[in-house]
Scaffold this active site. Structure first.
Site, short mmCIF file in Angstrom:
data_model
loop_
_atom_site.label_atom_id
_atom_site.label_comp_id
_atom_site.label_asym_id
_atom_site.label_seq_id
_atom_site.Cartn_x
_atom_site.Cartn_y
_atom_site.Cartn_z
N LYS A 1 16.86 -3.39 -56.16
CA LYS A 1 15.61 -4.64 -56.21
C LYS A 1 16.19 -5.52 -57.29
CE LYS A 1 11.66 -3.62 -58.42
NZ LYS A 1 10.47 -2.98 -58.53
N ASP B 1 -0.87 -1.65 -60.20
CA ASP B 1 -0.30 -2.25 -58.87
C ASP B 1 -0.46 -1.53 -57.99
OD1 ASP B 1 -0.01 -4.61 -57.21
OD2 ASP B 1 1.94 -5.13 -57.34
N LEU C 1 15.20 -5.36 -47.64
CA LEU C 1 14.58 -3.76 -47.00
C LEU C 1 13.84 -4.92 -47.50
CD1 LEU C 1 16.16 -1.12 -48.89
CD2 LEU C 1 16.34 -1.75 -46.09
N GLY C 2 13.43 -5.59 -48.07
CA GLY C 2 11.47 -6.29 -48.15
C GLY C 2 11.64 -7.46 -49.45
N LYS C 3 10.58 -7.56 -49.86
CA LYS C 3 10.29 -9.20 -51.22
C LYS C 3 9.53 -8.31 -51.64
CE LYS C 3 10.76 -13.33 -52.53
NZ LYS C 3 10.12 -15.40 -51.15
N GLY C 4 9.16 -8.86 -53.49
CA GLY C 4 8.30 -8.45 -54.02
C GLY C 4 7.99 -9.45 -55.00
N GLY C 5 6.81 -9.11 -56.15
CA GLY C 5 6.94 -10.21 -57.05
C GLY C 5 8.05 -10.56 -58.35
N PHE C 6 8.93 -9.22 -57.79
CA PHE C 6 10.08 -9.11 -59.25
C PHE C 6 11.46 -10.17 -57.74
CE2 PHE C 6 14.31 -7.35 -60.66
CZ PHE C 6 13.26 -7.33 -61.95
N GLY C 7 11.71 -9.88 -56.81
CA GLY C 7 12.88 -10.66 -56.27
C GLY C 7 12.92 -9.42 -55.10
#
Length: 953
Positions: free
Chosen positions: A638, A736, A616-622
């Site tokens: 996540k 954030d 679905l997506g990607k962030g700083g966590f993974g």
């Protein structure tokens, strides 16, 4: 203008004249005595509570202690220098106001709709020893009266207005304009007949510029009460050039029931010329009054013939104002009547292109006598049409002020002028209705005692914050009946009793958010709140029920044991699934909400996500993966990447936060996984993805978010952040906030996500939290946080302002134009030119209310002020965005509640014309991210911010 009635020039019989004089004298005495009982004379700054009777005028003066707040201003005395003329006693004392932008005297016991003369007296006299001559504004209620300009330390200045009072009281307010400390020596209020000065009415007042007594025999005497029963001050006019002659009489000159009733003592003297061919010319200054305040001027000329002229003599003259003939008719001339109090005045206000008023009187060719004039009055006309705050709201908030002895600078009207709105209040303004109070923040205001019943009279209030005080007693159920109330914060007080039924009902239907944490004696458990006798009866019933249930449970347990023995394989598979229930009691509003967060194994996540197939997506966590639980519920998983710079600390932080928070505009956590080295969080699924995707044009059909959808998303996001700031204990700073962390469900309802970088802060530390690392996303980071390493709730406000600009423009936080530039500077440059069309997302095709867009843009720029103190709170933003949404309801200008659309400032459609900015250097930090285009921009440019902000609305 009005044409005067013909005046008889023949002499009256002597007997009739004597009778008329005696009658006039008697009438004057009766009028004076009847008015005297209604006079209000205030000696401002007089110490103590006891007044006095003035020896000169015989008028009674009171101290101003009963007309002003006890803590307002300070008292002083004037030391008169030798050689200074003797002053009225009321001018020797001074009340000055070194503190507060506005300070007011409230004069009550008036008759609504009646006409009054109101006069303020000002004599500086160097009372403070600073020898600084001040300039300040004077207000009648919410309407600007005049500017007091002290140019001579020992010269008295009088500000006088003739006004129809709309209520049973009137406020006289001194406004500090930054040019010296406002002060006042005296206040006088005199009732007038409603027929006097007919141009003073409900929508306009007359401000005195000149009132001159012409030709007095003793030029040192000023005529006032009791010679003038209305206590008007008639200043003697001295002819320094001695070009005029003087005429006087000892015989009374009665007024004849006219519109002005000039006193006989004034009408008994006049000036004239030596020769019939000479003219009378008077030049009076008009420029001392601010030209942008007035609606024009009016003149009142007073005439009476004081000589008994022979039958073959005639006094007739033309009247010119700035060279223009004033009279019209067969003769175009004026003939005064013998001992007849006549007047000539403007029937409507006149304009003047000059700063001078020039009156010229010329004898006509028929006249055998030169012109004369007895007195003159010149007024400027000002508007009093500005309506103050809703009277019910004013009454309620004034009673609340008195109940708690509020020491804030709560003076004058609560909402007008907008520059001095009462501290803690937010008002809503419409074109055709009075302002209303929509939000009250009295947190940390040292309130003690019971909850004032007057709060229940604030029918328009939406947000009421009374937290962190010393309030005692029970919560009045009447507060739950406030139709507009959506949030009531009573936390951190000393309330007792139970939650009233009205509140429980509104909380259940979702129309009210009640916050009441940390009231130790407040009963929130319905069972515990019941009387002991009722509880004991119920206890017996409960024991019996428990016994029955225990028997049933034992039978079920035996049955299950038998079933499980026959299904060992199934039992073994179920034992692999370790389910742990983590329960958190979160006090939010009125209810105790239990969150049961499921603990998943890594193998379960693998099954749920079909081997982590759909990203679905990607962030700083993974990465974030799509998943489906056993019951068909869709989730977002996540999963922390092993290469992520966010580790166990951030994982635990987000898990703990999501365990204890719950709000409709925050993403809900369903469970978590901590299985050896694997860590993951399981959220509710938001099928419409993040806001950034929609702003960038995710819709494959070529559509885009409408303006109403954008405003709704902004409001819902603000509500989620406002809950983090004010609804959590301890409060939270997200750190954030950005469009990729605002997720949307199928109804495009917005929810804030990604709490791994959030920090708790103490409300006793000015909403700041100290850190040693800078986190966030380039383009959204608060420059003050970047400089101090101390994030605050206003850091979230700054980032949210960037989100608002993205919603308005459809552009990202960092643009390439063609060089890197932040969206704040990009929007400022265009808004400063009034280019709203060049700012708004063109994909909306003009389908928006321009007033709503202007107001939202103003909010966004206020959010991104360089100094955090100049930014609004998130609670303020929720209120303002609701107003923007109302403006955008209907592009025709009327929303569903038939409220007029926001029209901006009165000077034009663009509230940013004349908008200034200053520059400040950004420090070069990598914001805990890889360097991006923004870093290049920071090294090449200076970022602007507002100096004095957009024009007031």
């Amino acid at each position: 203008m009005e044409l005067p009635k013909p005046r008889a020039s023949t002499a009256m019989p002597m007997a009739r004249l004597l009778l008329l004089c005696l009658a006039t004298s008697s009438v004057l005495e009766v009028v004076a005595q009847s008015n005297l009982g209604r006079f209000i004379s205030i000696d401002c700054g007089l110490p103590g509570q006891t007044g006095y009777v003035d020896n000169r005028s015989t008028l009674s003066y009171a101290t101003d202690a009963a007309f002003i707040d006890a803590n307002a201003g300070s008292n002083h005395n004037i030391s008169v220098q030798s050689g200074t003329p003797t002053l009225p006693k009321s001018l020797y004392s001074v009340r000055s106001f070194p503190d507060g932008a506005r300070n007011c005297h409230t004069i009550g016991s008036l008759e609504s709709g009646l006409k009054y003369l109101i006069r303020g007296d000002f004599l500086y006299g160097n009372y403070d020893g600073l020898n600084r001559l001040p300039v300040f504004d004077l207000y009648l209620g919410v309407n600007l009266w005049t500017t007091v300009n002290i140019s001579n330390p020992y010269g008295a200045v009088y500000a006088e207005a003739i006004v129809v009072v709309p209520d049973d009281s009137v406020q006289v307010c001194l406004m500090n304009t930054g040019s010296g400390t406002p002060f006042i020596n005296g206040l006088d209020l005199r009732p007038l007949k409603n027929k006097l000065y007919p141009l003073a009415n409900e929508t306009q007042a007359l401000v005195l510029l000149h009132r001159l007594n012409l030709g007095p025999t003793d030029t040192s005497i000023t005529i006032s009460y009791p010679d003038d029963p209305y206590d008007r001050i008639w200043t003697p006019y001295v002819d320094a050039t001695q070009q005029w002659g003087e005429i006087s009489t000892d015989v009374e000159v009665p007024y004849n029931a006219d519109n002005f009733e000039a006193p006989s003592a004034v009408m008994q003297t006049a000036i004239t010329t030596q020769n019939v061919s000479d003219s009378i010319e008077l030049t009076l200054d008009l420029g001392s009054f601010p030209a942008d305040l007035l609606l024009g001027y009016i003149q009142v000329l007073h005439f009476a013939e004081l000589k008994k002229l022979p039958s073959n003599s005639l006094r007739q003259f033309y009247i010119y104002r700035n060279g223009a003939l004033q009279l019209s008719g067969l003769e175009n001339a004026y003939t005064p009547g013998y001992l007849w109090n006549g007047d000539f005045y403007s029937g409507s206000p006149f304009q003047s292109s000059s700063s001078d008023y020039i009156l010229t009187l010329n004898a006509t060719p028929k006249s055998t006598m030169p012109p004369i004039i007895n007195a003159i009055e010149i007024f400027s006309v000002i508007s009093t049409a500005l309506v103050g705050t809703d009277l019910n709201d004013v009454s309620a908030i004034t009673e609340i002020k008195g109940d708690y002895q509020v020491s804030k600078n709560w003076m004058g009207d609560p909402c007008i002028p907008t520059s001095v709105v009462w501290v803690g209040l937010t008002c809503s303004y419409a074109v055709s209705t009075p302002p209303i109070i929509t939000s009250i923040n009295m947190s940390f205001s040292a309130l003690d005692g019971l909850l004032s019943s007057s709060f229940a009279n604030l029918r328009n209030v939406q947000y009421l914050n009374l937290s962190n005080n010393n309030l005692i007693g029970s919560i009045p159920d009447a507060l739950s009946q406030l139709p507009s109330l959506t949030l009531l914060d009573l936390s951190n007080n000393k309330l007792n009793g139970s939650i009233p039924p009205g509140f429980l009902k509104r909380i259940q239907d979702g129309s009210l958010d009640l916050r009441y944490g940390n009231n130790p004696n407040l009963c929130t458990n319905s069972r515990a709140c019941q009387p002991a006798q009722v509880r004991s009866k119920r206890a017996i019933i409960i024991v019996a029920i428990v016994v029955v249930i225990t028997v049933i449970v034992m039978l079920v347990a035996v049955l299950l044991f038998c079933v499980l023995r026959r299904n060992k394989k199934a039992l073994k598979l179920k034992n692999e699934r370790t389910t742990s229930t983590s329960t958190a009691n979160v006090i939010y509003g009125d209810s105790s909400l239990r969150l049961e967060n499921r603990r998943f194994t890594y193998n379960e996540l693998d099954i749920i996500t079909t081997n982590f197939q759909q990203v679905l997506g990607k962030g700083g966590f993974g990465y974030v993966y799509h998943g489906i639980l056993e019951d068909g519920v869709q989730v977002a998983v996540k999963l922390r990447s092993h290469s992520s710079n966010q580790g166990v600390k951030e994982f635990i932080a987000e898990a703990q936060i999501l365990t204890r928070i719950h709000h409709k505009n925050l993403v809900n956590m369903i469970g978590y996984c901590k299985d050896a080295e694997y860590m993951a969080l399981v959220y509710e699924y938001m099928p419409e993805g993040n806001l950034r995707e929609h702003i960038a044009g995710k819709d494959l059909n070529g559509g885009c978010l409408t303006w109403r959808q954008r405003l709704r998303i902004a409001l819902e996001s603000a509500q989620g952040l406002e809950y983090l700031h004010n609804g959590c204990n301890p409060p939270l700073i997200h750190r954030d906030v950005k469009t990729t962390n605002i997720l949307l469900n199928t109804q495009l309802e917005a929810k804030i996500a990604d709490f791994g970088l959030s920090k708790a802060f103490s409300v006793n530390n000015d909403a700041y939290v100290s850190t040693n690392t800078l986190v966030g996303t380039p383009g959204y980071v608060d420059p003050e946080y970047q400089a101090t390493m101390q994030p605050s709730t206003k850091s979230n406000v700054y980032s949210f302002g960037v989100v608002l600009l993205e919603l308005i423009t459809g552009k990202p936080a960092i643009l390439h134009d063609p060089e890197p530039i932040g969206i704040i500077r990009w929007a400022q440059q265009r808004l400063a030119r009034g280019d709203i069309e060049g700012v708004v997302d063109s994909r909306m095709g003009g389908d928006y209310d321009v007033n709503s867009v202007w107001k939202t843009a103003e909010i966004a720029l206020k959010c991104t002020e360089q100094a955090s103190l100049q930014r609004p709170s998130m609670t303020d933003l929720v209120v303002q965005l609701r107003e923007c949404l109302e403006l955008g309801e209907d592009r025709t200008g009327i929303d569903t509640n038939n409220k007029p659309a926001y029209t901006g400032v009165s000077s034009g459609a663009n509230p940013y014309m004349g908008y200034k900015s200053y520059t400040t250097t950004w420090q070069s930090n990598d914001v805990s991210q890889t360097k991006t285009a923004l870093d290049v921009e920071h090294s090449l440019r200076r970022m602007p911010s507002m100096d004095d902000g957009p024009a007031a609305r």
